[in-house]
Enzyme design. Structure first.
Site, PDB file in Angstrom:
ATOM      1  N   ASP A   8      74.392 -89.888 -43.126  1.00  0.00           N
ATOM      2  CA  ASP A   8      73.059 -89.586 -43.659  1.00  0.00           C
ATOM      3  C   ASP A   8      73.288 -89.218 -45.123  1.00  0.00           C
ATOM      4  O   ASP A   8      73.772 -88.124 -45.435  1.00  0.00           O
ATOM      5  CB  ASP A   8      72.450 -88.424 -42.862  1.00  0.00           C
ATOM      6  CG  ASP A   8      71.010 -88.113 -43.271  1.00  0.00           C
ATOM      7  OD1 ASP A   8      70.571 -88.589 -44.338  1.00  0.00           O
ATOM      8  OD2 ASP A   8      70.335 -87.379 -42.533  1.00  0.00           O
ATOM      9  N   ARG A  16      71.483 -91.769 -35.330  1.00  0.00           N
ATOM     10  CA  ARG A  16      70.194 -91.654 -36.035  1.00  0.00           C
ATOM     11  C   ARG A  16      70.082 -92.865 -36.948  1.00  0.00           C
ATOM     12  O   ARG A  16      71.099 -93.308 -37.522  1.00  0.00           O
ATOM     13  CB  ARG A  16      70.119 -90.341 -36.832  1.00  0.00           C
ATOM     14  CG  ARG A  16      68.815 -90.150 -37.571  1.00  0.00           C
ATOM     15  CD  ARG A  16      68.555 -88.705 -38.060  1.00  0.00           C
ATOM     16  NE  ARG A  16      69.506 -88.227 -39.053  1.00  0.00           N
ATOM     17  CZ  ARG A  16      70.442 -87.325 -38.808  1.00  0.00           C
ATOM     18  NH1 ARG A  16      70.576 -86.807 -37.591  1.00  0.00           N
ATOM     19  NH2 ARG A  16      71.273 -86.927 -39.753  1.00  0.00           N
ATOM     20  N   HIS A  71      62.898 -83.431 -48.900  1.00  0.00           N
ATOM     21  CA  HIS A  71      61.855 -82.956 -47.981  1.00  0.00           C
ATOM     22  C   HIS A  71      60.725 -82.428 -48.847  1.00  0.00           C
ATOM     23  O   HIS A  71      60.720 -81.255 -49.224  1.00  0.00           O
ATOM     24  CB  HIS A  71      62.367 -81.827 -47.082  1.00  0.00           C
ATOM     25  CG  HIS A  71      63.424 -82.249 -46.120  1.00  0.00           C
ATOM     26  ND1 HIS A  71      64.106 -81.358 -45.327  1.00  0.00           N
ATOM     27  CD2 HIS A  71      63.923 -83.470 -45.809  1.00  0.00           C
ATOM     28  CE1 HIS A  71      64.978 -82.021 -44.573  1.00  0.00           C
ATOM     29  NE2 HIS A  71      64.901 -83.297 -44.854  1.00  0.00           N
ATOM     30  N   ASP A 106      82.103 -65.815 -63.049  1.00  0.00           N
ATOM     31  CA  ASP A 106      81.287 -66.213 -64.199  1.00  0.00           C
ATOM     32  C   ASP A 106      81.073 -67.726 -64.260  1.00  0.00           C
ATOM     33  O   ASP A 106      80.779 -68.275 -65.319  1.00  0.00           O
ATOM     34  CB  ASP A 106      81.916 -65.702 -65.499  1.00  0.00           C
ATOM     35  CG  ASP A 106      83.297 -66.287 -65.718  1.00  0.00           C
ATOM     36  OD1 ASP A 106      83.809 -66.955 -64.794  1.00  0.00           O
ATOM     37  OD2 ASP A 106      83.866 -66.079 -66.803  1.00  0.00           O
ATOM     38  N   HIS A 151      64.284 -83.502 -32.964  1.00  0.00           N
ATOM     39  CA  HIS A 151      63.679 -83.243 -34.281  1.00  0.00           C
ATOM     40  C   HIS A 151      62.463 -84.126 -34.521  1.00  0.00           C
ATOM     41  O   HIS A 151      62.130 -84.994 -33.710  1.00  0.00           O
ATOM     42  CB  HIS A 151      64.725 -83.444 -35.397  1.00  0.00           C
ATOM     43  CG  HIS A 151      65.387 -84.789 -35.380  1.00  0.00           C
ATOM     44  ND1 HIS A 151      64.759 -85.938 -35.772  1.00  0.00           N
ATOM     45  CD2 HIS A 151      66.644 -85.164 -35.017  1.00  0.00           C
ATOM     46  CE1 HIS A 151      65.592 -86.959 -35.672  1.00  0.00           C
ATOM     47  NE2 HIS A 151      66.746 -86.520 -35.202  1.00  0.00           N
ATOM     48  N   TYR A 178      71.132 -87.517 -29.498  1.00  0.00           N
ATOM     49  CA  TYR A 178      72.353 -86.713 -29.675  1.00  0.00           C
ATOM     50  C   TYR A 178      72.785 -86.178 -28.315  1.00  0.00           C
ATOM     51  O   TYR A 178      72.006 -85.501 -27.635  1.00  0.00           O
ATOM     52  CB  TYR A 178      72.077 -85.550 -30.642  1.00  0.00           C
ATOM     53  CG  TYR A 178      71.330 -86.015 -31.878  1.00  0.00           C
ATOM     54  CD1 TYR A 178      72.010 -86.494 -32.990  1.00  0.00           C
ATOM     55  CD2 TYR A 178      69.925 -86.044 -31.891  1.00  0.00           C
ATOM     56  CE1 TYR A 178      71.313 -86.962 -34.098  1.00  0.00           C
ATOM     57  CE2 TYR A 178      69.224 -86.515 -32.984  1.00  0.00           C
ATOM     58  CZ  TYR A 178      69.915 -86.980 -34.088  1.00  0.00           C
ATOM     59  OH  TYR A 178      69.233 -87.448 -35.167  1.00  0.00           O
ATOM     60  N   HIS A 181      59.628 -87.075 -42.562  1.00  0.00           N
ATOM     61  CA  HIS A 181      59.087 -86.081 -43.497  1.00  0.00           C
ATOM     62  C   HIS A 181      58.674 -86.784 -44.783  1.00  0.00           C
ATOM     63  O   HIS A 181      59.157 -87.874 -45.088  1.00  0.00           O
ATOM     64  CB  HIS A 181      60.153 -85.019 -43.804  1.00  0.00           C
ATOM     65  CG  HIS A 181      61.489 -85.616 -44.185  1.00  0.00           C
ATOM     66  ND1 HIS A 181      61.760 -86.027 -45.460  1.00  0.00           N
ATOM     67  CD2 HIS A 181      62.594 -85.907 -43.447  1.00  0.00           C
ATOM     68  CE1 HIS A 181      62.992 -86.529 -45.491  1.00  0.00           C
ATOM     69  NE2 HIS A 181      63.520 -86.483 -44.286  1.00  0.00           N
ATOM     70  N   HIS A 239      72.674 -81.360 -38.913  1.00  0.00           N
ATOM     71  CA  HIS A 239      72.980 -81.291 -40.353  1.00  0.00           C
ATOM     72  C   HIS A 239      74.445 -80.910 -40.573  1.00  0.00           C
ATOM     73  O   HIS A 239      74.762 -79.988 -41.324  1.00  0.00           O
ATOM     74  CB  HIS A 239      72.023 -80.343 -41.078  1.00  0.00           C
ATOM     75  CG  HIS A 239      70.712 -81.002 -41.419  1.00  0.00           C
ATOM     76  ND1 HIS A 239      69.679 -80.360 -42.043  1.00  0.00           N
ATOM     77  CD2 HIS A 239      70.273 -82.271 -41.227  1.00  0.00           C
ATOM     78  CE1 HIS A 239      68.657 -81.204 -42.214  1.00  0.00           C
ATOM     79  NE2 HIS A 239      68.995 -82.364 -41.716  1.00  0.00           N
ATOM     80  N   ASP A 259      66.744 -91.342 -48.878  1.00  0.00           N
ATOM     81  CA  ASP A 259      67.243 -90.663 -47.675  1.00  0.00           C
ATOM     82  C   ASP A 259      67.498 -91.715 -46.600  1.00  0.00           C
ATOM     83  O   ASP A 259      66.547 -92.192 -45.968  1.00  0.00           O
ATOM     84  CB  ASP A 259      66.174 -89.641 -47.235  1.00  0.00           C
ATOM     85  CG  ASP A 259      66.642 -88.744 -46.106  1.00  0.00           C
ATOM     86  OD1 ASP A 259      67.815 -88.840 -45.717  1.00  0.00           O
ATOM     87  OD2 ASP A 259      65.815 -87.956 -45.612  1.00  0.00           O
ATOM     88  N   GLU A 295      67.582 -94.149 -40.142  1.00  0.00           N
ATOM     89  CA  GLU A 295      66.542 -93.609 -41.024  1.00  0.00           C
ATOM     90  C   GLU A 295      66.232 -94.540 -42.191  1.00  0.00           C
ATOM     91  O   GLU A 295      67.136 -94.960 -42.914  1.00  0.00           O
ATOM     92  CB  GLU A 295      67.020 -92.254 -41.585  1.00  0.00           C
ATOM     93  CG  GLU A 295      66.068 -91.644 -42.601  1.00  0.00           C
ATOM     94  CD  GLU A 295      66.480 -90.235 -43.031  1.00  0.00           C
ATOM     95  OE1 GLU A 295      67.694 -89.931 -43.001  1.00  0.00           O
ATOM     96  OE2 GLU A 295      65.587 -89.455 -43.386  1.00  0.00           O
ATOM     97  N   GLU A 307      62.932 -91.587 -38.811  1.00  0.00           N
ATOM     98  CA  GLU A 307      64.328 -91.329 -38.470  1.00  0.00           C
ATOM     99  C   GLU A 307      64.535 -90.783 -37.052  1.00  0.00           C
ATOM    100  O   GLU A 307      64.958 -89.646 -36.870  1.00  0.00           O
ATOM    101  CB  GLU A 307      64.940 -90.358 -39.486  1.00  0.00           C
ATOM    102  CG  GLU A 307      64.114 -89.111 -39.788  1.00  0.00           C
ATOM    103  CD  GLU A 307      64.819 -88.182 -40.775  1.00  0.00           C
ATOM    104  OE1 GLU A 307      65.986 -87.854 -40.558  1.00  0.00           O
ATOM    105  OE2 GLU A 307      64.186 -87.802 -41.780  1.00  0.00           O
TER     106      GLU A 307
HETATM  107  N1  GLY Z   1      68.889 -85.916 -44.865  1.00  0.00           N
HETATM  108  C1  GLY Z   1      68.094 -84.968 -44.223  1.00  0.00           C
HETATM  109  C2  GLY Z   1      67.053 -85.603 -43.427  1.00  0.00           C
HETATM  110  O1  GLY Z   1      67.200 -86.741 -43.038  1.00  0.00           O
HETATM  111  O2  GLY Z   1      66.010 -85.070 -43.205  1.00  0.00           O
HETATM  112 MN    MN Z   2      65.273 -87.483 -43.685  1.00  0.00          MN
HETATM  113 MN    MN Z   3      68.465 -88.149 -43.918  1.00  0.00          MN
END
Ligand code: GLY
Ligand code: MN
Ligand code: MN
Length: 439
Positions: free
Chosen positions: A257, A404, A358, A35, A347, A386, A351, A240, A268, A406, A382
């Site tokens: 990240d 990465r 996103h 609950d 990737h 890897y 975005h 992720h 982000d 970003e 970004e």
């Molecule tokens: N934090 C998720 C991305 O960078 O898209």
């Molecule tokens: Mn991102």
């Molecule tokens: Mn990110």
């Protein structure tokens, strides 16, 4: 925010929906266990169009009704529930906050909704929403349909996905939205700098997560805009990774990240830095490759370019760097032709970002052409590399490294603005930030 912001957004949306009625439900509480519930987060589109932050509501936007264009069904006040979960806004206050034409108790929805559906051929709705809600609305339309009922009226028969229609509006940020995104970026920047100063060998990833999210909350953000990633060493090769439960190791990198949500707007940021504060020569080489590509990708941005065009531009720079480091063989053209870079950079380059980290990716037109950058749009850049520990096809010294970098970019009248540029990212600035005294 001023209520005219929300009514202007609804007006714009109505103007895009010829002969249509739109149904936008609020978020509902989700069960965490037995609950207890997950914290409530309003549905992004519902918030964008109303500013109203409670559950159990439905916004109806109606083109053909003579006087009522925007109607909000809300859950009425109930003293017993309110004893446990706090006061709900009164209908009068909801009307004042949102500026809708009428606020109606949810208890009257079954009888009243048909009044707004009649006269429209098209129903705009999130086609991928909660199935219970969707089925209930389809049922309402079926009951009204002249083909199904003897007392039928003109009523919706075409269902259109509302998400990309609102997505297109949400691409353009006004000054208050930009201010919120900037504040979110500023808070996230503070948290990243703190993490660089605090990280050390033997520290658990979860501790860094807690320290960063502590800053988010202390600075007035709601919390993280998405699952915080604190990935030491090889963990960073899982794109992720969110377990955040391992110890940081001397001599390895840590990829963070993390970005907060401030007043419903996301930030982000990703940074990758040495746990002990000093890059090794191999880490340096790989890091510099990603950094050069990221800087050139940002330099390349101007009005009229698209996300995919910039991705291809950046993939070429990544390919050149990967060939130089002997991680790829052959000519740049051959590698680009076969998209060999995808082994290391699997990737997209970025975005759209806004109320959601996103944001939706609508198309420019019916031909599904890609959106071109225009003033007021915000997105991420970004690139990453890897190389998992068990990748036996790559030289050993490179294995177990994920990098990465970003940033969040706003398209302005004169060009662009990097909203996260104060978060250290050159090798020198990162090493200095790692040496800084923890605040
Ligand atoms: N934090 C998720 C991305 O960078 O898209
Ligand atoms: Mn991102
Ligand atoms: Mn990110």
């Amino acid at each position: 925010m001023n209520k005219s912001i929300f009514s202007n957004r609804r007006k714009k949306l109505l103007s895009l929906m010829t002969d249509g009625v739109a149904l936008i439900p609020s978020a509902t509480y989700k069960t965490k266990s037995h609950d207890t519930l997950f914290p409530f987060r309003q549905d992004s589109n519902f918030h964008y169009l109303t500013g109203y932050n409670e559950d159990g509501a439905l916004l109806v936007l109606c083109n053909n009704h003579a006087s009522l264009k925007s109607i909000l069904f809300v859950t009425p006040n109930d003293p017993h529930t309110e004893l446990w979960t706090g006061r709900r806004m009164s209908a009068t206050d909801v009307q004042k906050l949102t500026g809708v034409d009428e606020v109606i108790p949810m208890t009257e929805m079954d009888g009243k909704l048909s009044e707004f559906l009649i006269g429209h051929k098209k129903l705009y709705i999130d086609l991928f929403c909660n199935a219970n809600f969707f089925n209930k609305m389809v049922d309402q339309c079926r009951k009204l349909s002249p083909k199904r009922s003897k007392v039928g009226h003109r009523s919706p028969e075409q269902f259109i996905d509302l998400t990309p229609v609102i997505g297109k509006l949400r691409l353009f940020k006004d000054s208050s939205e930009i201010e919120n995104i900037k504040l979110a970026c500023e808070i996230s920047n503070k948290a990243h700098k703190m993490a660089m100063a605090q990280a050390k060998p033997g520290m658990n990833e979860s501790r860094l997560q807690a320290l960063m999210e502590y800053i988010f909350k202390c600075e007035g953000a709601q919390g993280p805009a998405y699952g915080t990633i604190i990935a030491g060493g090889n963990n960073a090769t899982t794109l992720h990774y969110e377990n955040n439960d391992m110890l940081l190791v001397d001599g390895e990198l840590v990829l963070i990240d993390a970005g907060c949500e401030y007043n419903f707007y996301a930030s982000d940021i990703t940074r990758t830095f040495p746990v002990n504060g000093k890059f090794t020569p191999v880490q340096r080489d790989l890091y510099q490759l990603v950094l050069d590509a990221q800087i050139k990708a940002i330099d390349n941005i101007s009005c009229g370019l698209t996300l995919n065009q910039n991705h291809d531009f950046t993939a070429r720079i990544m390919t050149e760097g990967l060939i130089e480091l002997k991680l790829l063989e052959g000519s740049v053209d051959e590698n680009m032709e076969e998209k060999k870079y995808k082994k290391y950079f699997p990737h997209g380059l970025g975005h759209w970002m806004g109320v959601d980290v996103h944001d939706n990716t609508p198309s420019e037109n019916e031909k599904d052409e890609e959106i071109q950058f225009k003033e007021g749009m915000v997105f991420t850049v970004e690139p990453g590399i890897y190389i998992p520990l068990d990748d036996e096809t790559t030289k050993e010294e490179f294995r177990g490294i994920g990098i990465r970098i970003e940033d969040d970019i706003l398209i302005t009248k004169d060009g662009k603005e990097n909203l996260t540029q104060s978060t250290p990212k050159s090798i020198e600035d990162i090493e200095n930030a790692c040496r800084a005294e923890p605040e």
